[in-house]
Scaffold this active site. Structure first.
Site, PDB file in Angstrom:
ATOM      1  N   TYR A   1       7.414   1.124  49.477  1.00 14.49           N
ATOM      2  CA  TYR A   1       6.863   2.290  48.775  1.00 14.49           C
ATOM      3  C   TYR A   1       5.450   2.588  49.263  1.00 14.49           C
ATOM      4  O   TYR A   1       5.112   3.744  49.552  1.00 14.49           O
ATOM      5  CB  TYR A   1       6.871   2.031  47.271  1.00 14.49           C
ATOM      6  CG  TYR A   1       6.523   3.234  46.438  1.00 14.49           C
ATOM      7  CD1 TYR A   1       7.432   4.283  46.288  1.00 14.49           C
ATOM      8  CD2 TYR A   1       5.296   3.321  45.776  1.00 14.49           C
ATOM      9  CE1 TYR A   1       7.127   5.389  45.512  1.00 14.49           C
ATOM     10  CE2 TYR A   1       4.981   4.429  45.001  1.00 14.49           C
ATOM     11  CZ  TYR A   1       5.897   5.456  44.867  1.00 14.49           C
ATOM     12  OH  TYR A   1       5.587   6.555  44.103  1.00 14.49           O
TER      13      TYR A   1
ATOM     14  N   SER B   1       1.040   8.752  45.839  1.00 11.03           N
ATOM     15  CA  SER B   1       0.802   7.658  44.890  1.00 11.03           C
ATOM     16  C   SER B   1      -0.401   6.836  45.314  1.00 11.03           C
ATOM     17  O   SER B   1      -0.670   6.682  46.513  1.00 11.03           O
ATOM     18  CB  SER B   1       2.034   6.750  44.833  1.00 11.03           C
ATOM     19  OG  SER B   1       1.768   5.564  44.108  1.00 11.03           O
TER      20      SER B   1
END
Length: 236
Positions: free
Chosen positions: A159, A146
């Site tokens: 994250y 990501s």
């Protein structure tokens, strides 16, 4: 969609019950690969199996919690015994956690996010490297990461940290395979219409985002027999 022939290939997809994993499992099956589809939800996996078979493909369903103490290792042993190789690894499963100030994040959340996004891929590398090297093509490994790994915005600490760690892990591992046919890459999928995206951006119009299946041309390139890309972070 990109035409690619993966007949005779064995492809393992994690997080295959929904979103990007579901879409890529279906496309891999359509292309002729035998898909080993893993996720925690059996019912959703069965739906994926139905779609793959309806499209003329074949699959094996493996309900699997990546946080289990030995599930990944057991799966590696099963793949070794049944197929003796692994041609494609698509490590897609991910955990968002909660979006909140870093000082408020509980240990349980850290353990879950780091466990799924970083430790599970590390265990997959150990479990599947030898099987990937037994592939006729030398194997193809693709990890869904990501842009959060580099943007590192406020409230995204677990994250972002887990994906930054994933990038470092995968590129370091790739460096160990510069002199053999194994090809290892990372993908930043960008904004895609998934449940995780909706959780992260609840006010966003999901209909304005592309479907996960639009990633297939990129994934098809990275898992193809003639892929020469290696150690790259590929942005969709």
């Amino acid at each position: 969609m990109t035409a690619i022939d993966l007949t005779g290939r064995v492809a393992l997809v994690t997080g295959a019950s929904r979103g990007i994993g579901r879409a890529m499992a279906l496309e891999l099956g359509k292309a002729g690969a035998h898909v080993i589809a893993t996720a925690r939800t059996t019912g959703a996996l069965e739906e994926v199996d139905d779609l793959i078979r309806a499209a003329g493909g074949s699959s094996t369903l493996v309900p699997l919690d990546l946080m289990s103490s030995d599930g990944i290792e057991q799966l590696g042993a099963i793949v070794e015994e049944r197929w003796g190789k692994l041609d494609i690894l698509l490590a897609n499963a991910g955990q968002l956690g909660v979006l909140t100030p870093a000082a408020q994040i509980k240990a349980k959340t850290w353990n879950e996010v780091i466990g799924v996004n970083l430790l599970a891929p590390a265990r997959m590398i150990r479990a599947f490297e030898a099987l990937l090297l037994k592939s006729d093509t030398g194997g193809r490994a693709v990890f869904i990461s990501s842009g959060a790994a580099t943007s590192r915005r406020a409230f995204w600490a677990p994250y972002a940290a887990s994906k930054a760690g994933l990038d470092a892990l995968v590129q370091s591992w790739a460096d160990e395979h510069n002199n053999n046919p194994l090809r290892i890459n990372l993908v930043y999928p960008g904004a895609v219409r998934t449940v995780m995206r909706a959780k992260a951006f609840p006010g966003e119009d999901a209909n304005s985002l592309p479907e996960p299946a639009t990633l297939w041309p990129l994934i098809a390139e990275l898992v193809s027999d003639d892929c020469q890309r290696h150690r790259e972070i590929v942005k969709a």
